[in-house]
Design a protein around this motif. Structure first.
Motif, mmCIF file in Angstrom:
data_model
loop_
_atom_site.group_PDB
_atom_site.id
_atom_site.type_symbol
_atom_site.label_atom_id
_atom_site.label_comp_id
_atom_site.label_asym_id
_atom_site.label_seq_id
_atom_site.Cartn_x
_atom_site.Cartn_y
_atom_site.Cartn_z
ATOM 1 N N ILE A 298 53.636 26.499 29.326
ATOM 2 C CA ILE A 298 55.013 26.867 29.018
ATOM 3 C C ILE A 298 55.059 27.240 27.550
ATOM 4 N N PRO A 303 52.541 21.798 29.380
ATOM 5 C CA PRO A 303 53.850 21.135 29.365
ATOM 6 C C PRO A 303 53.814 19.708 28.839
ATOM 7 N N ASN A 306 54.382 18.613 25.220
ATOM 8 C CA ASN A 306 55.751 18.502 24.719
ATOM 9 C C ASN A 306 56.186 17.046 24.832
ATOM 10 N N MET A 309 58.833 15.556 27.313
ATOM 11 C CA MET A 309 58.583 15.497 28.743
ATOM 12 C C MET A 309 58.243 14.082 29.232
ATOM 13 N N ALA A 424 57.096 16.837 33.789
ATOM 14 C CA ALA A 424 56.356 18.098 33.815
ATOM 15 C C ALA A 424 54.958 17.851 34.350
ATOM 16 N N ASN A 426 50.829 19.575 34.037
ATOM 17 C CA ASN A 426 49.904 20.564 33.490
ATOM 18 C C ASN A 426 49.224 21.366 34.596
ATOM 19 N N VAL A 444 58.241 22.041 35.272
ATOM 20 C CA VAL A 444 58.819 21.446 34.071
ATOM 21 C C VAL A 444 60.332 21.401 34.236
ATOM 22 N N ILE A 447 63.655 20.972 29.643
ATOM 23 C CA ILE A 447 63.301 21.569 28.364
ATOM 24 C C ILE A 447 64.577 22.215 27.823
ATOM 25 N N HIS A 452 62.093 31.196 27.902
ATOM 26 C CA HIS A 452 60.753 30.609 27.955
ATOM 27 C C HIS A 452 59.831 31.533 28.733
ATOM 28 N N ILE A 454 56.435 31.150 31.395
ATOM 29 C CA ILE A 454 55.473 30.334 32.124
ATOM 30 C C ILE A 454 54.246 31.172 32.433
#
Length: 476
Positions: A298, A303, A306, A309, A424, A426, A444, A447, A452, A454
C-alpha cells in the motif's frame, strides 16, 4: 417409595410450569413505527440480506454494541429472526456488550471493540453523557462505512407516561433529561451522521397505553426488560430491520462502496496489479477456483509496516483458579503506545500495595517483547519498549473487577491478558468458503480516507475484483 413418588410429582409439576411459561403469549404491538422512516439509514445491510440466494450468499456483518440493555435476550432473538428470515445470507452476528459501561467508559473501550470491527451495521444503545455518545458515533462515521442504527430508550419503572414533546416543561429532572435525549439529541445525531433511529420510546409508550400497562409492568427492576419487555423490544427492532420498497441500491456499488472488476483495471498482468483508489479500506475478491496468494503493498510499503494497523485488543481478567468471577469487563479501559507495536500476547500481573490498598503494582511481559517493565496503577505507565502506555485515569479496577463482579473487597492480586490485533495483511490468500459465498479478504482498513495505491504481486489471475470503502462518501 414415597420419596420417589414425591420426586416424580415434583418433576411433573416443574415440567408443567416450564411448559406453561413457554406458552405465554403477549399482545403484538399495533404501532411498529412510521412507514416513512422505518429502515432508514440501514438499507445497504437490508439489501445484502434480502438479495441473498443459495447461489449468492451475501456476507453481512452485524455488531451490537452497548451496555446491559444490549446484553439482553432481545439480541439473541433478533439473531434467530434474521437467520430464519434470510436463511441464505452469510450472517456474521456479534454482540459485544459491557453491562454497566455508560458512555464515559464505553468511549474508551470503543477503540478496541467498536471501530476496528468495521461491520456493515452497528446497532447501538448506551446511557450516559451526550458528549461521549456523540464522540463514538462521530468516530464510527469518520473511520468506517458502517451503517448505524441508534436505539432510543424505553420507559423505566420510575418514569411516567407523560407528553415528552416539550422536555423543558417536565418537572422531574431525570425524565426531563430522558425526554430531551429521545426527542432532540438522539434523532438529531441520527440526522447529522446519516444513521437510522428506531424511535422506540414513543412506540413503547403507545404499547403501554394501548394495553393499560404501567412502565413497571415491562421491566424486572427499574430499567432491565422482563420477559414481556424483551418480547416488545424484539418486535420493535424487528420492525425497523426491513428492506424499503422505495430504496433501490447495489450494495457493492453505492456512494461509499465501489467494486472494480479486474478486467476493467488497465495494465494487469498474470503476476502484477497496480490500482489507485480513494478510501480507507480495500478488499480483494478472489475467483472461486483461485488457489495462489499475492503480496500486498500500500503506497509502496507492506501494510504491516504502518504502525496504525495494530491495536491492543480488549484485556480480560484471568479468573480460572482465582477468587475473581468471570466477566467481560476490562480493568484497563484503554491502552496506547508511543512506539510501533507488533503481533503478540501480553500478560500483566498486579499485586495490591499493602500501604495503599486501592493501588496496585504490576509487571508486564509480552510474548515477543519479553519483560517490559513495571508500574503502578496511580501513575502513568510507559513500558520499556514504548509498546504499552496506560494512563492512571484508564484503570478501572474498583468498578470492573469489584463492583460488576459483586466482590466484597479488592483482590490482593490479579492478572490481565490481551492480544495485539491487526487490521491489514502483507499477503492475501483466497479464504476457504462454502458454495455461494464470495471469497473476499480485507487487505487493509482504517488507513487515512484518501488517495492510495495498492500493488498486488503473485497469483493475480486468481483475483476477480477489488472493493473500496470510503467513509467520507457516506451520505448524511
Amino acid at each position: 417409595m414415597r420419596c420417589q413418588l414425591l420426586l416424580v410429582a415434583l418433576s411433573v409439576v416443574t415440567m408443567q410450569t416450564l411448559a406453561n411459561a413457554q406458552q405465554v403469549t403477549y399482545p403484538p404491538p399495533s404501532q411498529r413505527g412510521d412507514p416513512a422512516t422505518v429502515g432508514r439509514g440501514i438499507q445497504r445491510t437490508m439489501t445484502l440480506l434480502a438479495t441473498s440466494t443459495p447461489e449468492r450468499r451475501n456476507t453481512v456483518h452485524i455488531l451490537l454494541y452497548g451496555q446491559s440493555i444490549t446484553a439482553g435476550q432481545w439480541g439473541v432473538r433478533l439473531e434467530e429472526h434474521l437467520r430464519s428470515t434470510y436463511p441464505h445470507a452469510n450472517l456474521i452476528y456479534q454482540r459485544k456488550p459491557l453491562s454497566g459501561f455508560s458512555t464515559e467508559r464505553l468511549v474508551k473501550t470503543a477503540q478496541a471493540d467498536l471501530y476496528p470491527t468495521y461491520a456493515d451495521l452497528v446497532i447501538f444503545h448506551d446511557y450516559g453523557n451526550n458528549e461521549d455518545y456523540e464522540t463514538m458515533i462521530r468516530k464510527l462515521r469518520e473511520q468506517t462505512t458502517s451503517e448505524i442504527l441508534i436505539q432510543a430508550d424505553h420507559f423505566r419503572r420510575s418514569e411516567q407516561l407523560l407528553d415528552e414533546s416539550q422536555p423543558s416543561e417536565i418537572e422531574e429532572r431525570r425524565q426531563r433529561w430522558a425526554a430531551e435525549r429521545n426527542t432532540t439529541f438522539l434523532p438529531g445525531l441520527a440526522r447529522q451522521y446519516g444513521c437510522g433511529f428506531d424511535g422506540r420510546r414513543e412506540l413503547w409508550k403507545a404499547y403501554l397505553q394501548e394495553h393499560s400497562l404501567a412502565p413497571g409492568d415491562l421491566v424486572k427492576d427499574d430499567v432491565h426488560p422482563n420477559e414481556h419487555g424483551t418480547y416488545l423490544m424484539t418486535e420493535l427492532i424487528k420492525a425497523y430491520l426491513v428492506p424499503r420498497s422505495d430504496t433501490r441500491l447495489d450494495p457493492m456499488n453505492c456512494e461509499y462502496v465501489s467494486t472494480y472488476d479486474i478486467d476493467d483495471i488497465p495494465g494487469v498482468t498474470d503476476d502484477k496489479l497496480v490500482f489507485s483508489f480513494h478510501g480507507n479500506r480495500i478488499d480483494v475478491v478472489f475467483r472461486d477456483d483461485a488457489t495462489g496468494s499475492c503480496d500486498v503493498l500500500i503506497d509502496g510499503e507492506k501494510p504491516l509496516q504502518n504502525p496504525t494497523m495494530f491495536y491492543h485488543g480488549r484485556n480480560r481478567v484471568k479468573w480460572r483458579d482465582t477468587p475473581i468471577p468471570p466477566g467481560p469487563w476490562p480493568p484497563v479501559l484503554k491502552m496506547t503506545s508511543i512506539e510501533p507495536i507488533v503481533e503478540e500476547t501480553w500478560t500483566l500481573r498486579a499485586e495490591q500495595d499493602s500501604k495503599k490498598p486501592d493501588t496496585y503494582e504490576f509487571e508486564l511481559v509480552g510474548s515477543v517483547t519479553g519483560s517490559d517493565g513495571s508500574g503502578r496503577t496511580d501513575k502513568r505507565f510507559v513500558s520499556n519498549s514504548g509498546r504499552v502506555v496506560i494512563a492512571p485515569e484508564d484503570w478501572d479496577v474498583q468498578f470492573s473487577i469489584v463492583a460488576l463482579r459483586r466482590l466484597e473487597e479488592l483482590p490482593m492480586q490479579f492478572q490481565l491478558d490481551w492480544t495485539v490485533e491487526t487490521q491489514a495483511r502483507n499477503i492475501v490468500t483466497p479464504p476457504e468458503h462454502e458454495p455461494g459465498i464470495e471469497r473476499t479478504i480485507t487487505a487493509v482498513q482504517r488507513i487515512s480516507d484518501g488517495d492510495h495505491t495498492i500493488e498486488l504481486t503473485g497469483s493475480v489471475r486468481g483475483i476477480k475484483a477489488l472493493r473500496v470503502y470510503s467513509p467520507k462518501k457516506f451520505p448524511r
